[in-house]
Design an enzyme around this catalytic site. Structure first.
Site, PDB file in Angstrom:
ATOM      1  N   GLY A  93     -84.226  64.053 -46.949  1.00 48.79           N
ATOM      2  CA  GLY A  93     -83.899  64.517 -45.610  1.00 48.79           C
ATOM      3  C   GLY A  93     -83.300  63.409 -44.763  1.00 48.79           C
ATOM      4  N   SER A  94     -83.641  63.445 -43.470  1.00 47.96           N
ATOM      5  CA  SER A  94     -82.913  62.640 -42.484  1.00 47.96           C
ATOM      6  C   SER A  94     -82.997  61.140 -42.690  1.00 47.96           C
ATOM      7  CB  SER A  94     -83.424  62.963 -41.092  1.00 47.96           C
ATOM      8  OG  SER A  94     -83.326  64.341 -40.870  1.00 47.96           O
ATOM      9  N   THR A  95     -83.968  60.658 -43.468  1.00 47.15           N
ATOM     10  CA  THR A  95     -84.001  59.207 -43.677  1.00 47.15           C
ATOM     11  C   THR A  95     -82.683  58.740 -44.282  1.00 47.15           C
ATOM     12  OG1 THR A  95     -85.148  59.639 -45.750  1.00 47.15           O
ATOM     13  CG2 THR A  95     -86.484  58.926 -43.917  1.00 47.15           C
TER      14      THR A  95
ATOM     15  N   LYS B 176     -79.824  59.483 -43.284  1.00 49.31           N
ATOM     16  CA  LYS B 176     -78.816  59.204 -42.254  1.00 49.31           C
ATOM     17  C   LYS B 176     -78.699  57.707 -42.023  1.00 49.31           C
ATOM     18  CE  LYS B 176     -79.463  63.639 -40.214  1.00 49.31           C
ATOM     19  NZ  LYS B 176     -80.457  64.376 -39.439  1.00 49.31           N
TER      20      LYS B 176
END
Lengths: 603, 167
Positions: A301-303, A305
């Site tokens: 997921g967002s990690t 980014k």
């Protein structure tokens, strides 16, 4: 014929009375008689030489035995010659495993195992009845059957305690024998079980370090020399304790946590929950034996980014003041990419990262392009198996066809599955100045060169540190704050893949952090598998509410153990970790940008 | 002459044999002793190995934490409790300790303008711990630890003052 032969011999024999009739001086020997005497003398000399040779051999052997001894002799004699070296005389055959401070994680102890020769057992039924009285965990019927068999060797029970052994001896049953054995003991129990691993009953490593270093641990020359891991048990316990607490609070089905030294890649803690007692491997379920840190691969997921931002900064496609428009969701090939915290406006890079905008991250990655992104992921080690000293290593999952849509989803951490260990070492490279260091479970020799590759520049790394700090100060990771330790990090909430696509309710939340952010030393990862919201989290189960608090508490707990002093934020420290206009005053001479202005800037 | 030489030779042989015999047995005895010592050494090292395993088991962090929670009135170390040696002032530069304490601040001259950002009680620090506090020992109600004795009097500590005034 024999008679005639004897007769002739008698006649020829010089010692025969017939030949000694006259005094020797008068005897004139010549011809046949002289020849006979010469023969006799030669025979005597030969015999004497043979005997002398035998004695010389005996003497030589005596000298050899008394003065020259070698190691092939039995152990008792060796014990006598090994006075000086007795310290290196191994008590057991398998070396111990210790943590970085020398605390024992695995050791071998001598035990006795009971076996029987059923042919020598007189009364199987009676013997079994007696045995069960001393060893109540055995089944009497089973033992009776085993003792009654017609084989010559059956195990009764392995690894008795000294007390049990004495009790069995006292029973005095004929046909029972003890076999001296060594048993692997794990005094720390489940604490580091996934890293250390376990052995089978014959002391062969089956998992973890025990399996990976099986040969080294069995090497007789190094049996007295413990294998020193990079783990720190105090840190390991703190991680496990905090994860256990969060798993209980959020009713998660599992959790994982890693503490990694960002400078040299040493793994200080590696916890995977649920875990098990290494002494009771047989009763452990597959889920308990599963090492989520290295064998498990997850869409983080967002990690991810973090890597999209680093990639764009490194390529010069965006700077800290630049940004992307995140007003409208992206529609591509039937999918819609939208934001969880939609701001519906132009976002600067710090905002993109802080508010975790999927739309902007996807646009950023598209600017880099599929090939560039793939190369960057390759450089960060996401497309290969991580090299760590464990046999349980999972390979990453990534799309074979890597086009625009894949590039977009990978930018915000979907469509690529990596292990938490890979994530930890890549984040280490983001914050430590740009060097990707190979993670290790073995204590590094401080003098040996580090196996490290540069993946981003010093400058990009500094900007990444500022971005990660901003997330904790103002963004989704506020709960990870540990006062004094300048934690920076990124939340990641991923929906797990189930039958028919992503499941909205089963989440995988993670928080990846580093501290202290002005000079990062340690990377911390906490991951919860399917946490549920609670009253305290207002029903939220996202990473900011479930995984981030673990890191906050953990850092406060482990920083004193690791010798990281709390930092007072002097202006120099502040300027190293803060971004002007966000968590620092705007640069002099420039007006403080307002949100409205930045929104207008997209037009 | 020849006879005395013979006697001498016989006597010498007897003496040397006796000596060698005793030497050989002495060596054997010493070797046995050495072997006994080495066996004892190995046995002791085996015992040490067992004890090391036991020690490691008894000092598991988990067990220590549980015991510390039950028997000690201690909390995890907090950032504000850690100071560098250069943060500790010399005795004569200290303000009267009463003023420091009544201000509610920690008597260390570190800039710390915000209220305490951490859990102030043991329960808060360990919310899910089941350990009950020991009877009769109330938990500290204030997060401010009592100042060390030398900070409680306004007078400079004699030893420190002496050390400072010494040339």
């Amino acid at each position: 014929m024999i008679a005639r032969f004897l007769q002739r011999r008698q006649r020829r024999n010089p010692c025969h009375p017939a030949d000694l009739q006259a005094p020797p001086s008068l005897v004139r020997l010549d011809g046949a008689a002289k020849e006979v005497i010469e023969t006799g003398r030669t025979r005597l000399v030969t015999a004497a030489l043979l005997f002398a040779l035998c004695f010389v051999v005996l003497a030589a052997r005596l000298v050899d035995l008394t003065f020259i001894r070698n190691d092939t002799e039995p152990r008792v004699a060796r014990a006598a010659t090994l006075v000086a070296k007795v310290d290196q005389f191994p008590v057991v055959d398998r070396a111990a495993i210790v943590d970085r401070n020398g605390t024992l994680l695995a050791t071998s102890l001598r035990t006795a195992s009971l076996y029987a020769d059923p042919r020598k057992v007189l009364n199987a039924r009676e013997a079994a009845a007696k045995l069960v009285r001393v060893l109540p965990e055995l089944s009497q019927a089973d033992i009776t059957e085993r003792l009654g068999s017609d084989r010559s060797f059956v195990w009764i029970r392995r690894n008795l305690t000294p007390r049990q052994q004495q009790q069995v001896i006292t029973l005095g049953i004929p046909g029972l024998y003890f076999h001296g054995e060594q048993r692997r003991v794990y005094p720390q129990g489940a604490l580091a079980v996934h890293a250390v691993g376990f052995t089978d009953v014959d002391n062969n490593g089956l998992a973890g370090i025990e399996a990976f270093f099986n040969e080294r641990l069995r090497d007789p020359a190094r049996a007295h020399e413990p294998l020193s891991l990079s783990l720190d048990l105090s840190v390991q316990h703190a991680v496990r304790d905090e994860l256990l607490r969060s798993v209980a609070a959020h009713k998660a089905i599992g959790a994982a946590g890693i503490v990694l030294d960002a400078r040299n890649g040493e793994v200080l803690a590696m916890v995977s929950l649920p875990d098990f007692e290494p002494g009771q491997v047989g009763e452990a379920s597959k889920d308990q034996r599963f090492n989520r840190n290295t064998l498990g691969v997850y869409e983080m997921g967002s990690t991810f980014k973090t890597f999209a931002a680093a990639m764009a900064l490194e390529k010069g496609l965006v700077n800290m003041k630049g940004g992307y428009d995140a007003t409208h969701p992206i529609r591509i090939a039937g999918f819609t990419i939208s934001d969880d915290h939609p701001k519906k406006r132009w976002l600067s890079l710090p905002e993109i990262y802080m508010y975790s905008s999927n739309i902007a991250a996807a646009k950023m990655a598209v600017d880099v392009g599929p090939a560039g992104q793939r190369a960057f992921m390759q450089k960060l080690g996401f497309l290969g198996k991580p090299a760590i000293e464990l046999p349980e290593i999972g390979g990453p999952l990534y799309p074979r066809r890597w086009n625009t849509i894949e590039t977009m989803t990978i930018a915000f951490g979907h469509g690529i599955s990596v292990s938490p260990l890979q994530l930890a070492s890549a984040v280490g490279a983001m914050v430590n100045g740009g060097l990707l260091v190979q993670p290790t479970l073995i204590r590094r020799d401080p003098l040996a060169p580090l196996p490290a590759d540069r993946v981003i520049s010093e400058r990009t790394s500094r900007q990444m540190r500022q971005l990660m700090r901003l997330v904790v100060e103002q963004g989704t990771g506020k709960k990870a704050e540990a006062p004094g330790y300048l934690v920076g990090g990124k939340t990641g909430t991923a929906e797990k893949v189930g039958a028919g696509g992503y499941k909205r309710k089963s989440l995988l939340t993670s928080f990846v952090a580093a501290f202290p952010m002005h000079a990062p030393r340690y990377v911390v990862i906490a991951m919860l598998d399917e946490p549920k919201g609670t009253k305290e989290t207002h029903g939220f189960a996202t990473a900011g509410w479930t995984a981030a608090p673990i890191v906050g508490r953990l850092v406060t707990r482990i920083a004193p153990i690791l010798g990281v002093p709390p930092v007072h934020e002097t202006p120099e420290v502040r300027s190293a970790i803060a971004i002007p206009g966000f968590n620092a005053p705007a640069e002099p001479g420039r007006p403080q940008p307002t949100l409205q202005e930045r929104k207008l800037a997209s037009f | 002459m020849s006879r005395s030489l013979t006697f001498f030779a016989v006597a010498l042989t007897a003496a040397v044999s006796w000596g060698l015999y005793h030497l050989a047995y002495e060596v054997q005895r010493l070797e046995d002793e050495l072997i006994d010592y080495n066996r004892a050494l190995l046995r002791d090292r085996e015992a040490m190995q067992v004890l090391a395993a036991e020690w490691s088991y008894l000092t598991r962090p988990e067990a220590l934490q549980e015991r510390a929670l039950r028997h000690l009135d201690m909390r995890p170390l907090l950032p504000v409790q850690i100071a560098r040696i250069e943060h500790i002032p010399f005795a004569e530069t200290l303000a009267p300790a009463g003023a420091v304490l009544s201000s509610g601040d920690i008597p260390l001259p570190r800039p710390r303008p915000r209220p305490l950002p951490f859990a102030a009680t043991r329960e808060a620090a360990y919310p899910n711990s089941q350990a009950a506090p020991r009877a009769g020992t109330p938990l500290p109600s204030s997060p401010v630890a009592p100042a060390p004795p030398f900070l409680q009097s306004a007078a400079p500590v004699p030893a420190l003052a002496a050390a400072r005034s010494a040339p």
